[in-house]
Structures are given as C-alpha cells and as structure tokens.
Design an enzyme around this catalytic site. Structure first.
Site, short mmCIF file in Angstrom:
data_model
loop_
_atom_site.label_atom_id
_atom_site.label_comp_id
_atom_site.label_asym_id
_atom_site.label_seq_id
_atom_site.Cartn_x
_atom_site.Cartn_y
_atom_site.Cartn_z
N ASP A 21 0.85 -1.20 0.00
CA ASP A 21 0.00 0.00 0.00
C ASP A 21 0.88 1.25 0.00
OD1 ASP A 21 -1.88 1.95 0.44
OD2 ASP A 21 -2.18 1.44 2.56
N ASN A 23 -0.32 4.47 -0.27
CA ASN A 23 -0.95 5.73 0.18
C ASN A 23 -1.65 5.66 1.53
OD1 ASN A 23 -3.16 4.25 -0.48
ND2 ASN A 23 -4.01 5.68 -1.98
N ASP A 25 -4.09 3.87 2.75
CA ASP A 25 -5.52 3.61 2.96
C ASP A 25 -5.79 2.16 3.38
OD1 ASP A 25 -5.12 2.20 0.63
OD2 ASP A 25 -6.65 3.23 -0.54
N ASP A 29 -1.89 -1.19 -3.70
CA ASP A 29 -2.23 -0.43 -4.91
C ASP A 29 -1.12 -0.55 -5.95
OD1 ASP A 29 -0.25 1.34 -3.91
OD2 ASP A 29 -1.79 2.35 -2.70
N ASP A 98 -5.01 -10.41 -15.68
CA ASP A 98 -6.07 -11.38 -15.43
C ASP A 98 -7.25 -11.05 -16.34
OD1 ASP A 98 -7.57 -13.39 -13.89
OD2 ASP A 98 -6.12 -12.95 -12.30
N ASP A 199 -9.37 -16.41 -16.14
CA ASP A 199 -10.14 -16.90 -15.00
C ASP A 199 -11.20 -17.91 -15.43
OD1 ASP A 199 -10.66 -16.22 -12.07
OD2 ASP A 199 -12.67 -15.95 -12.89
N GLU A 256 -7.08 -20.79 -16.38
CA GLU A 256 -7.43 -21.44 -15.10
C GLU A 256 -8.57 -22.41 -15.39
OE1 GLU A 256 -9.05 -20.48 -10.63
OE2 GLU A 256 -9.99 -19.62 -12.38
N HIS A 329 -3.80 -17.19 -4.89
CA HIS A 329 -4.67 -16.42 -3.98
C HIS A 329 -5.92 -17.20 -3.56
CE1 HIS A 329 -6.41 -16.10 -7.92
NE2 HIS A 329 -7.51 -15.61 -7.41
N ASP A 330 -6.13 -18.38 -4.13
CA ASP A 330 -7.30 -19.20 -3.77
C ASP A 330 -6.92 -20.40 -2.90
OD1 ASP A 330 -9.03 -17.64 -5.35
OD2 ASP A 330 -8.63 -18.86 -7.13
C1 NOJ Z 1 -11.13 -18.03 -9.87
C2 NOJ Z 1 -10.40 -16.95 -9.15
O1 NOJ Z 1 -9.07 -17.32 -9.01
C3 NOJ Z 1 -11.12 -16.74 -7.84
O2 NOJ Z 1 -10.40 -15.93 -6.96
C4 NOJ Z 1 -12.47 -16.19 -8.15
O3 NOJ Z 1 -13.22 -16.12 -6.97
C5 NOJ Z 1 -13.24 -17.07 -9.14
N1 NOJ Z 1 -12.42 -17.56 -10.21
C6 NOJ Z 1 -14.36 -16.30 -9.74
O4 NOJ Z 1 -13.85 -15.28 -10.58
#
Ligand code: NOJ
Length: 557
Positions: A21, A23, A25, A29, A98, A199, A256, A329-330
């Site tokens: 980050d 700034n 908040d 960013d 993405d 995605d 993905e 991130h999932d």
């Molecule tokens: C896969 C993404 O990696 C995930 O973070 C997202 O919630 C779902 N697709 C829906 O876009």
C-alpha cells in the site's frame, strides 16, 4: 520440442490488494507494486501476473469487474498502471493481466442494461431464464453457496451466476458479446501487455438447455459443473479467440481450469490446435479434499501426488505444456499445507520449491511464497473477508447446524484468506504493508517472517528461490528435459529423473520430518550436486544418502 520464452520463464503472481500500500488507505495499490519491482527483479522473476485491477465493487476482490477498460479507484489510475507497465518493461520483465470473462459484475453497464427489459439489446449478454414450478430454472448450486440463480423483479426472470450473485455469467453463445471481449483483449494488448491469465475460462460454454443436475440425495441445490465445465463449445470459443486475438502476438496465455483432466489439457495446450499455451490444473490441489469437497480435509498421500504429477508430466510432454504451482490467492499456503510451518518451515519451503521448480513446465510463485509465508488463524469469523468463506460459514453455522469450531477448523486449513493476508515486507507495524489500517489483518508472525530479513540472509528461502530460478536459466534440461518417476512406492520421498540430450538430473525430495536412507540410482555415481537445502552436503554422490527432515537435493550427471 519448440523453444519458447514462456517455457523458460518464471512467473510471479501479485494479488494487488495484499501486496503493498503506497498511500496509507490500508489497501495495496499499483504504485505500491511499482515500488517493489526491484525486489522481484532481484529474485529473477521474468513475468508478473497481476490479479484483477479493473473497476470493481469488490464483491470478490476484483474478480467481479464493472469496467474492463478502467482501473479500480483504490488501486490508482490508468496513468499509474501505464507507469507500472513501463517500469516492468524497463527492467526486462513482462506483464500478464487477469482476464475475467466467464462473468462480469452486476454493476457492469452491460448488466445494468440487460436487466432493464427482455428486449434490451444487452439482454442476451447474460443468461436469463424464467422460473420453473415456482422456483429457480434449475437446481445448480453456486460455487459460493446457495442457488446459482438470482431472481430479478424488473423482468420476472432469473439470471445465472456460477459464482456470487454479483457475478452474473456472460452469455458466450452471443457473438456480439464475444466480439466485445476480443476487442477488449486487443485493446489491452495494444497497450503493450504480454499475455493473459484467464479466470475459469473452461466454464464459458454451457450445455444447451441448462439441465438439472442429478440429485440422488435430494439436496436443495447441487453442483451442476458437468453442464458448464469443458462445455460443448469451449474449444470453438478458444480457437476463435486465438484467431481474433492471441495468434497476432507472441504472448503467454494460461487458462485457469478447474475440472480439466490431462486429456482435456492436451486439447487446450497442443499448439497445433491453436488455443492456449498452458492451463492451471486443479487435480493436485484436490488431493487433500475428502468426498465432501474442499472443506472436507484429508491428509495428502504422497503416492497420490506422485501419481497425479506423473500423469501430467508424461501426458503433456511433447504435446502441450504444464504450469507448475502449489500456491495462489485461492489456495492455503503451501508450507502450512504440504510442509511443516513450525519446526521445519525453512527446510520444507525450500524442499517444496525444489520439487516444483525442477519439474517440466512454467513455475508460478505466489507473493510471499518466496519468504515462506504461512496460513493464518483468526479467532473470529468477523476477521475474515473472503466471500466464499463468509457465505459458507453463514450457510453451515448461522443457517445450518454445523458446529462453529468444526467449520472454523476447515477455514484454517482451506480458506482462501490464508493466502490473502498482507505481504510481510519488514518488522515495522503492519509488516510494512501499510501505514493505515490493513483491510485484512496481518499475520502476527511478520516479525520473524519478512522480506527485509530474507533478503539480508543468504541462507533464506528467498535466496534459495533466486538460485532455483537462476539454475533454470543456466540449464536447459530443467526446462526441456523429459521426466521419469523413481521409487513410486516410497511414501516419504519423491524422487524423479529428468533427461535431455546427454544430460540427466536427479531430484530427491523428502516430504517428511524423518531421517531416511535413499539409494541413489547407480548411473548417477559420478553426478554432482546442483542445489540442496542443507548446507553441509558433499558435491559428489554416494550410493546411499542420508536424507534429513524435508531435505532436497538435485544432482546433475
Ligand atoms: C477463480 C479466481 O481465481 C477466484 O479468486 C475467483 O473467486 C473465481 N475464479 C471467480 O472469478
């Protein structure tokens, strides 16, 4: 096998909300990313994959896009993004964006039009159906709990949303919609980006008629994935996209693809079929799920991992191409999930990195992986931010009758927020991520685990990753060599061979905290150590080696 830059690259994923980050908040960013480019360059990264930075109401942290050609206010401006791209290119790195086009946000202008009336020109950009017998058009369940359909009063119909109800699915049957997507992709490519991560791209073709899913247990809602995963027209759409967009540039494309088998992946990634460079499989990520799915945890059996990885390594060899990942991130943090995030955190993180980076394919590093960041345990559900976690908790605990403690335990093991706590930069307050209040709490272990300390320490996970990445640049065998599994039955040690021209590589990784003897194949007797995660190892090979907890060694011969 054709040589390609994207086969020789290492990709680093930035999840902007949690990266840095600039700034105060409390939200990461774009300027924050630009500030850290030297850190990534120093690690040896070739390509940055930026999770969505587009305009979004953030129901799903940017995976719900309300304007594909604009930047989210919290992340900065288009000028900031252009500066980021220029600075990435100045450092001889590349940027992939993405692409989220299975669905948009319900706040996208297309959807605002679409819901107005049945004859609106944008009506068919989405998937609308009348109700059936006083309920939803079919029994599909949303990935984020509840029905996959949302009723909309204005036209007395339902729209399909495989993800949250603020993520209506786009209708790929509609040629006009497809053209809009291709134009938008070309628009970003014209700005100079170097590719796309797509995605859930294998969800875009839905089975005609959108049939009910079989429901032997009589649940309120059920999966339905078999009617939209790798659907009937998916290859037509990807080939059309290739022709209209991808074929015109030398870019990296990765799709993905939950639910794609290696047979599917051959079709998606065989260059002769002109679709994508590679896919993200989910099969290895599902090996520690029980029959109840993701939240139903079971321990990983190493033999299952061997069987699965081997299937993909052999299956795509000389046909398509693999992507290699253990984090994103999932997913929970790999060192907590497959290693030991306490006693052997450093050893096991390096071992897992070795295992992955020595396979055939393009490795992806997720922010914080290179310093061994771990899972998080928040005491209160109120500290969690992820829509998937919150909806599941509400359904199971608030509205259902599952015990709070049991559900929290499943969140600790599998929840997506494990990967989304802020990047740990240094030991100052909030790990140096922000001077404000972070949007999600920082993992309290940042005083010991942080980038500043890792960069200073030559023996850190960070420097080990640097070396792994550098070895890939120096040894074509790591990129192009073929793969053979060794010692299939071994429950603790994963070892494999790579070979290329007249060279061979032996990779030995101890996935346990035990000390074990490992017999080196005879033909390796004159091999030499290329890399290892314990310091005091002889460069020459002995016929039997004693592996220590989570030890990894790579010999070349
Ligand atoms: C896969 C993404 O990696 C995930 O973070 C997202 O919630 C779902 N697709 C829906 O876009």
């Amino acid at each position: 096998m054709k040589k390609q830059w994207w086969k020789e690259s290492v990709v680093y994923q930035v999840y902007p909300r949690s990266f840095n980050d600039s700034n105060g908040d409390g939200i990461g960013d774009i300027k924050g990313i630009t500030e850290k480019l030297d850190y990534l360059k120093n690690l040896g990264i070739d390509v940055i994959w930026l999770s969505p930075v587009y305009k979004s109401p953030n129901d799903d942290n940017g995976y719900d896009i309300s304007n594909y050609k604009d930047i989210m206010d919290e992340f900065g401006s288009m000028a900031d993004w252009e500066e980021l791209l220029a600075e990435i290119h100045n450092r001889d790195m590349k940027l992939i964006m993405d692409l989220v086009v299975n669905h948009s946000s319900d706040e996208h202008a297309w959807f605002a039009e679409s819901r107005k009336s049945k004859d609106n020109p944008y009506r068919d950009y989405y998937i609308w159906r009348p109700g059936k017998d006083g309920r939803e058009p079919n029994n599909w369940e949303s990935t984020f709990s509840g029905s996959a359909w949302q009723y909309d009063e204005a036209t007395d119909e339902y729209f399909l949303h495989v993800f949250s109800k603020k993520q209506p699915d786009l209708n790929w049957e509609n040629e006009k919609l497809r053209r809009e997507v291709y134009d938008m992709m070309n628009w970003w490519l014209d700005k100079g980006i170097d590719g796309f991560r797509m995605d859930v791209i294998n969800f875009i073709s839905k089975e005609e008629g959108l049939p009910d899913a079989p429901n032997p247990e009589g649940n309120k809602y059920v999966g339905g994935g078999q009617y939209y995963i790798n659907g009937p027209k998916i290859h037509d759409y990807l080939q059309e996209m290739h022709q209209e967009v991808l074929s015109k540039r030398d870019i990296l494309t990765v799709g993905e693809m939950p639910g794609a088998s290696v047979e599917d992946a051959k079709l998606y990634t065989d260059p002769n079929r002109e679709e994508l460079n590679m896919v993200f499989t989910f099969e290895h990520m599902d090996l520690d799920s029980g029959p109840g799915g993701k939240w139903n945890f079971k321990h990983l059996r190493l033999r299952d991992l061997k069987e699965n990885i081997t299937k993909w390594q052999k299956g795509l060899h000389s046909i398509g191409w693999n992507s290699l990942y253990l984090n994103n991130h999932d997913q929970p943090r790999m060192v907590s999930r497959f290693g030991d995030d306490k006693t052997y955190r450093i050893e096991s993180a390096k071992m897992l990195g070795t295992f992955l980076h020595m396979l055939q394919g393009t490795p992806y590093v997720y922010q914080g992986e290179e310093i061994g960041m771990t899972n998080i345990r928040f005491d209160s559900i109120d500290d969690y931010r992820d829509i998937e976690i919150l909806n599941m908790y509400k359904e199971k605990v608030v509205e259902g009758n599952e015990p709070h403690d049991k559900v929290m335990e499943s969140i600790y093991v599998k929840g997506r927020d494990n990967a989304r706590t802020p990047m740990q930069w240094d030991e100052s307050e909030n790990a140096g991520f922000t001077t404000g209040t972070p949007w999600i709490e920082v993992n309290p272990n940042y005083r010991e685990i942080n980038a500043e300390q890792a960069v200073k320490d030559n023996n850190s996970i960070y420097h080990y990753y640097r070396k792994l990445i550098q070895l890939r640049k120096e040894n074509p065998i790591i990129v192009y060599g073929d793969y053979t599994l060794l010692d299939e039955e071994n429950e603790k040690v994963y070892s494999y061979l790579r070979s290329y021209n007249n060279q061979r590589l032996l990779v030995v990784t101890n996935f346990s905290a035990e000390e074990l003897d490992y017999k080196v194949p005879a033909e390796f007797s004159d091999g030499e150590l290329l890399i290892g995660n314990y310091l005091d190892v002889d460069r020459t090979v002995e016929s039997t080696i004693q592996l220590r907890p989570y030890e990894a060694r790579v010999y070349i011969g």
